[in-house]
Design an enzyme around this catalytic site. Structure first.
Site, short mmCIF file in Angstrom:
data_model
loop_
_atom_site.label_atom_id
_atom_site.label_comp_id
_atom_site.label_asym_id
_atom_site.label_seq_id
_atom_site.Cartn_x
_atom_site.Cartn_y
_atom_site.Cartn_z
NE ARG A 51 160.89 -68.46 38.74
CZ ARG A 51 159.60 -67.78 39.18
NH1 ARG A 51 158.87 -68.22 39.69
NH2 ARG A 51 160.06 -67.00 38.84
CB THR A 52 167.63 -67.22 40.84
OG1 THR A 52 167.39 -67.70 39.93
CG2 THR A 52 169.38 -67.07 41.00
CE LYS A 80 173.87 -44.20 49.65
NZ LYS A 80 174.43 -45.43 50.84
NE ARG A 101 169.03 -63.37 38.54
CZ ARG A 101 167.81 -63.84 38.42
NH1 ARG A 101 166.69 -63.19 38.46
NH2 ARG A 101 167.69 -64.87 38.18
CG HIS A 129 170.25 -68.35 35.45
ND1 HIS A 129 171.09 -68.75 37.00
CD2 HIS A 129 169.12 -67.79 35.20
CE1 HIS A 129 169.40 -67.91 37.03
NE2 HIS A 129 168.85 -67.83 36.56
N1 CP Z 1 164.44 -68.51 36.88
C1 CP Z 1 164.56 -67.65 37.58
O1 CP Z 1 166.29 -66.98 37.43
O2 CP Z 1 164.00 -67.09 37.80
P1 CP Z 1 163.70 -65.45 38.57
O3 CP Z 1 163.53 -64.91 37.95
O4 CP Z 1 162.53 -65.77 39.59
O5 CP Z 1 165.00 -65.64 40.13
#
Ligand code: CP
Length: 307
Positions: A51-52, A80, A101, A129
């Site tokens: 999703r993100t 590396k 991320r 998040h």
């Molecule tokens: N909600 C969320 O962070 O989903 P993903 O891990 O798929 O990005």
């Protein structure tokens, strides 16, 4: 230059403004189709995501921009041994904004400190998040018409659940929010959130082990997955992974206007039969993630909403 590392990086007024733009994007998407023409978003994902990452990419494409990036540490020069600081210095030469991320808490902060472009924390370990929180706030606002006067149940892995930590941080700024924290003792909300956020701000909350007991009083139920990847010990994960499963029978205990949110991915914690319930809002929530990330990209790139 502004970054988004924590939901508190924006004032309540800025968040309200973002949600208003996201709402307008939902109604008038074509108005925004070229506002980021020529701009590039880099998605630097050292940890898996559906999703993100894809909603960020969809958001930039919907705005007329383009995207580049990597979807795992293994497919970047991190494999590396390249540092986050060096990586973001280089990405700053290629893109106008970056969503990152990383499994380590604080990684996005390190990136922001070394970046020449706005950095968005797309999840750092078990910490924060913030764009999921913007998604959650937009979803709650759209469904309930408000972000105040709500009893919000958070259920599952409240210890490692970064979406939970960010959402609590964001919601405590609205009047008359109560929390019901539903978890096994091993997965309680971390002490720093209980003490420094909830108790310090006199926010009403209670901790329960039993979901059935909580359900009748909730306006929102925020389910979360027990995250295998955050456990050091497989035995503990197996023991705790199915501690809560929301079923149609349990939904009968809830108010007729109690909505169920989940950041997804889901494993077992919501039975698929619940998807048919009109109060199941988690797939709609994933759609809202695109609108709010469009609004966020525009804000960080200082692109004005068209008239
Ligand atoms: N909600 C969320 O962070 O989903 P993903 O891990 O798929 O990005």
């Amino acid at each position: 230059m502004k970054h988004l590392l924590n939901p508190l990086d924006f004032t309540v007024e800025e968040i309200d403004e973002l949600l208003a733009v996201a709402g307008d994007i939902e109604k008038n998407p074509s108005k925004y189709a070229h506002v980021c023409d020529g701009k590039k978003l880099a998605t630097c994902f050292y940890e898996p995501s559906t999703r993100t990452r894809l909603s960020f990419e969809a958001a930039m494409l919907n705005l007329g921009g383009s995207v580049l990036g990597f979807s795992s540490a293994d497919s970047s020069s991190a494999a590396k041994g390249e540092s986050i600081a060096d990586t973001i210095r280089v990405i700053s030469c290629y893109a106008d904004i970056c969503a990152i991320r990383h499994p380590k808490e604080g990684a996005a902060l390190v990136a922001a400190m070394n970046s020449g472009i706005p950095v968005v924390n797309a999840g750092d370990g078990g910490h924060q998040h913030p764009t999921q929180t913007l998604t959650d706030l937009l979803t709650i606002h759209s469904l309930k018409g408000r972000l105040d006067n709500l009893t919000v149940g958070l259920c599952g892995d409240l210890k490692f659940g970064r979406t939970v930590h960010s959402l609590i941080n964001a919601l405590v700024r609205y009047p008359n929010i109560r929390f019901v924290l539903i978890s096994p003792p091993e997965l309680r909300v971390p002490e720093y959130i209980r003490e420094d956020v909830l108790k310090a701000k006199n926010i009403e909350f209670k901790e329960l082990g039993n979901l059935d007991e909580a359900l009748p009083e909730l306006d929102i139920l925020y389910m979360t997955r027990v995250q295998k990847e955050r456990f050091f010990n497989e035995e503990d994960y197996i023991r705790l992974k199915d501690c809560y499963i929301l079923t149609p029978k349990k939904m009968k205990l809830a108010k007729s206007d109690m909505y169920v949110l989940h950041p997804l991915p889901r494993v077992n914690e919501i039975s698929v039969e619940v998807d048919k319930d009109p109060r199941a809002a988690y797939f709609k929530q994933a759609q809202y993630g695109v609108y709010v990330r469009m609004a966020l990209i525009m804000k960080l790139l200082e692109v004005n909403a068209p008239c």
